[in-house]
Design a protein around this motif. Structure first.
Motif, short mmCIF file in Angstrom:
data_model
loop_
_atom_site.label_atom_id
_atom_site.label_comp_id
_atom_site.label_asym_id
_atom_site.label_seq_id
_atom_site.Cartn_x
_atom_site.Cartn_y
_atom_site.Cartn_z
N UNK A 178 1.60 -1.20 -27.44
CA UNK A 178 1.95 -0.08 -26.58
C UNK A 178 1.38 1.23 -27.13
N UNK A 179 0.81 2.03 -26.28
CA UNK A 179 0.65 3.44 -26.62
C UNK A 179 2.06 4.01 -26.75
N UNK A 180 2.39 4.53 -27.91
CA UNK A 180 3.78 4.88 -28.20
C UNK A 180 4.34 5.89 -27.20
N UNK A 181 3.56 6.88 -26.81
CA UNK A 181 4.05 7.89 -25.87
C UNK A 181 4.37 7.27 -24.52
N UNK A 182 3.63 6.25 -24.12
CA UNK A 182 3.91 5.56 -22.86
C UNK A 182 5.22 4.77 -22.97
N UNK A 183 5.42 4.12 -24.11
CA UNK A 183 6.67 3.37 -24.32
C UNK A 183 7.87 4.30 -24.12
N UNK A 184 7.78 5.50 -24.68
CA UNK A 184 8.89 6.46 -24.58
C UNK A 184 9.00 7.01 -23.16
N UNK A 185 7.88 7.42 -22.58
CA UNK A 185 7.90 8.00 -21.24
C UNK A 185 8.40 7.01 -20.20
N UNK A 186 8.12 5.72 -20.43
CA UNK A 186 8.53 4.71 -19.46
C UNK A 186 9.96 4.21 -19.63
N UNK A 187 10.71 4.81 -20.57
CA UNK A 187 12.13 4.47 -20.71
C UNK A 187 12.48 3.59 -21.87
N UNK A 188 11.51 3.35 -22.80
CA UNK A 188 11.79 2.52 -23.98
C UNK A 188 12.24 1.11 -23.54
N UNK A 189 12.95 0.43 -24.43
CA UNK A 189 13.54 -0.87 -24.09
C UNK A 189 14.84 -0.66 -23.32
#
Length: 274
Positions: A178-189
């Motif tokens: 994952x691009x880390x910023x995308x993981x966060x922006x998309x709501x994490x787990x």
């Protein structure tokens, strides 16, 4: 010569519930440390630090270098029989400070080139998320023994795994870059899922539906080191019905509804300012 993946952090949540799971954790961790210049976070949540007691001495024996460089082991004591993997992953995503985070199953091993291709695809801005294996008959279910994994680690020859493998279908679990910023922006787990759940399917559905660039290493294999299954890794999970209700609800959502739903999850308040 090790492969440079320094802008990636492998986040590996663990609970060691059986001897074969212990062997798998040692095998995959040693494999990553031997082959890559990268960062690893292992977080163990259990009644006692089994990894510290049983796995670390083996790793220090197997590897002829300082294993603590770019490696962080975290232990959280818990008497809860169920392992809340999604919460643990979220905590490690926020702990990581690299461009890429790899949600990594402690029982998974990939061909070396799959790691490189997934990493490069994100670093070059081509993808937001990469599944480093194909969809279809791309899983090798490995019935490993101590001898098998020792031979594999000593030689790096995947034929030792192939010899005790059965071909099977692959889907959405095991490992995701994952691009880390995308993981966060998309709501994490999604922490509404607890223990064994369809979170692997939901993760792929959500980030694809939201419009992020998700792709695969189309011809890549994933080696899954088999292990005993308890309620944290099988349908006997007592939260299974609520998990399925959550998954069924999410599948009915449009792109805009998904974004709204995930931007308003209470668990996000622990990690990001919303």
């Amino acid at each position: 010569m090790t492969i440079n993946l320094l802008e990636a952090t492998f986040i590996i949540p663990i609970r060691i519930e059986s001897p074969d799971r212990l062997r798998n954790v040692v095998t995959t961790t040693a494999f990553l440390m031997e082959n890559f210049d990268t960062n690893i976070i292992i977080k163990e949540v259990d009644k006692e630090p089994v990894f510290q007691r049983d796995a670390l001495p083996l790793l220090e024996e197997i590897l002829d270098f300082n294993i603590w460089e770019n490696f962080n082991y975290i232990f959280e004591r818990s008497d809860d029989p169920l392992f809340h993997r999604q919460r643990v992953l979220n905590e490690m995503i926020m702990e990581a400070d690299t461009h890429i985070v790899v949600n990594y199953d402690c029982d998974a091993i990939l061909p070396l080139e799959s790691y490189e291709l997934a990493y490069k695809g994100i670093m070059d801005g081509i993808y937001d998320i990469v599944y480093p294996y194909g969809s279809g008959l791309y899983q090798k279910q490995v019935k490993a023994t101590d001898v098998t994994v020792s031979q594999f680690l000593e030689t790096g020859d995947y034929e030792f795994l192939d010899a005790v493998s059965t071909d099977s279908t692959s889907d959405f679990g095991w490992a995701q870059f994952f691009k880390r910023s995308v993981y966060i922006d998309g709501g994490l787990e999604n922490e509404n899922f607890k223990a064994y759940a369809p979170e692997d399917k939901e993760r792929y559905y959500r980030f694809t539906r939201m419009g992020y660039h998700v792709d695969r290493i189309g011809d890549g294999w994933v080696y899954h080191l088999e292990h005993a299954r308890g309620e944290n890794s099988w349908f006997t999970n007592p939260h299974m019905q609520s998990n399925m209700d959550e998954w069924n609800k999410i599948q009915q959502m449009s792109r805009e509804q998904l974004k709204e739903y995930y931007s308003n999850q209470d668990y996000l308040k622990k990690y990001v300012n919303i």
